[in-house]
Enzyme design. Sequence first.
Site, PDB file in Angstrom:
ATOM      1  N   THR A 189      43.887  40.681  36.842  1.00 53.94           N
ATOM      2  CA  THR A 189      43.743  41.776  37.990  1.00 53.94           C
ATOM      3  C   THR A 189      44.968  42.061  38.565  1.00 53.94           C
ATOM      4  O   THR A 189      45.654  40.808  38.957  1.00 53.94           O
ATOM      5  CB  THR A 189      42.493  41.577  39.182  1.00 53.94           C
ATOM      6  OG1 THR A 189      41.333  41.554  38.324  1.00 53.94           O
ATOM      7  CG2 THR A 189      42.544  42.432  40.084  1.00 53.94           C
ATOM      8  N   GLY A 219      33.059  43.808  41.339  1.00 49.59           N
ATOM      9  CA  GLY A 219      33.516  42.636  41.809  1.00 49.59           C
ATOM     10  C   GLY A 219      33.992  42.997  43.381  1.00 49.59           C
ATOM     11  O   GLY A 219      33.859  44.003  43.950  1.00 49.59           O
ATOM     12  N   THR A 240      42.578  37.852  43.390  1.00 48.78           N
ATOM     13  CA  THR A 240      42.086  37.861  42.026  1.00 48.78           C
ATOM     14  C   THR A 240      41.145  36.836  41.859  1.00 48.78           C
ATOM     15  O   THR A 240      41.148  35.651  42.379  1.00 48.78           O
ATOM     16  CB  THR A 240      43.465  37.611  41.169  1.00 48.78           C
ATOM     17  OG1 THR A 240      42.864  38.168  39.790  1.00 48.78           O
ATOM     18  CG2 THR A 240      44.076  36.562  41.222  1.00 48.78           C
TER      19      THR A 240
HETATM   20  N1  ASP Z   1      38.340  40.115  40.987  1.00 47.92           N
HETATM   21  C1  ASP Z   1      37.996  40.866  39.590  1.00 47.92           C
HETATM   22  C2  ASP Z   1      36.553  41.006  39.780  1.00 47.92           C
HETATM   23  O1  ASP Z   1      35.673  40.018  40.000  1.00 47.92           O
HETATM   24  C3  ASP Z   1      38.280  39.899  38.438  1.00 47.92           C
HETATM   25  C4  ASP Z   1      39.868  39.392  38.236  1.00 47.92           C
HETATM   26  O2  ASP Z   1      40.512  39.168  39.348  1.00 47.92           O
HETATM   27  O3  ASP Z   1      40.115  38.916  37.087  1.00 47.92           O
HETATM   28  O4  ASP Z   1      36.016  41.962  39.155  1.00 47.92           O
END
Ligand code: ASP
Length: 327
Positions: A189, A219, A240
């Site tokens: 992300t 998320g 993230t």
């Molecule tokens: N934070 C993101 C989510 O939970 C995923 C990520 O950061 O990889 O959708």
Amino acid sequence: MKRRNFLKNSGLATAGVLSAPALTSCEDAPASAAQLSAPVVQPIVICTWDFHNASAKAWEILQKGGTALDAVEAGVKVEEDDVNNQTVGTGGRPDRDGNVTLDACIMDHAGQCGAVLALQHIANPISVARKVMEDTPHVMLVGQGAEQFAYEKGFEKVNLLTEKSKAEWLEWKKTSAYKPIINIENHDTIGMLAIDENGHMAGGCTTSGMAYKMAGRVGDSPIIGAGLFVDNEVGGATATGVGEEVVRTVGSFLIVELMRQGKSPQEACEEGVRRIMEKNKDKLDFQIGFIAMNMKGETGSYCIQPGFTYREYSENGHINHPSEHFL
Ligand code: ASP
């Protein structure tokens, strides 16, 4: 983890703060005490992970005198358009039903913000989020409504599922094990924070979310306050990692508020992570990372990674520190 740069200062924007220029003539209007003491912030951009191309793009805009808002939008779009990044935009991994659903949000120095959740068939959710911010009285649009809005704004319908992501999803389906964990090597992300030459901060965050998530799962990334928060009086933060944990602590807002209370960006990120660790002492099997920046251009970042218990984290120093792993 070690091979990734979690926080990336762009270009030469290392310190982020210049001295206030001295008055050169007694005929000049006298400067106020505030003017004399206020630091002049040079443009600066930071982002999660090792997205050099994204931060370089944002930096290019900032260097030309562009706005922080334009910079973060253009910067994170680089990752949205990168088919090799399988957790953002085109090429992102699909949900368990094979649909790529994208989440993004954007926030400017004036506290304006926009977000899209579970958006399908649109290559640049960050730009749709900006349109939500600028062209509607709302903050969030979700699913089909967001998609419809995007078409009305001229965005094209595209196929976001690449052959590579499709093949991996079909392979995953053979087991059909639903264990929604973030793949440590592949959750990329992008969250980005920038300050422009006018001292305005903006932030953006965009993701395809957790691979093979339940249909409809969203998320932290498009949630203002969780995945991203900007307050031009204080600074900004973005996250993230496992979004559910970030939402539970309203992570980015928390970090900005900690900076408001006097903590440095680094201290605030560490405290934000500590709060999440406290709630998960017995099951630290996930990854979370924050980056933050205050209005002086000072930055911080902090991350936890799985495989260690809370005790091991604290005693053996397995909490990653930016000076060791991420800068
Ligand atoms: N934070 C993101 C989510 O939970 C995923 C990520 O950061 O990889 O959708």
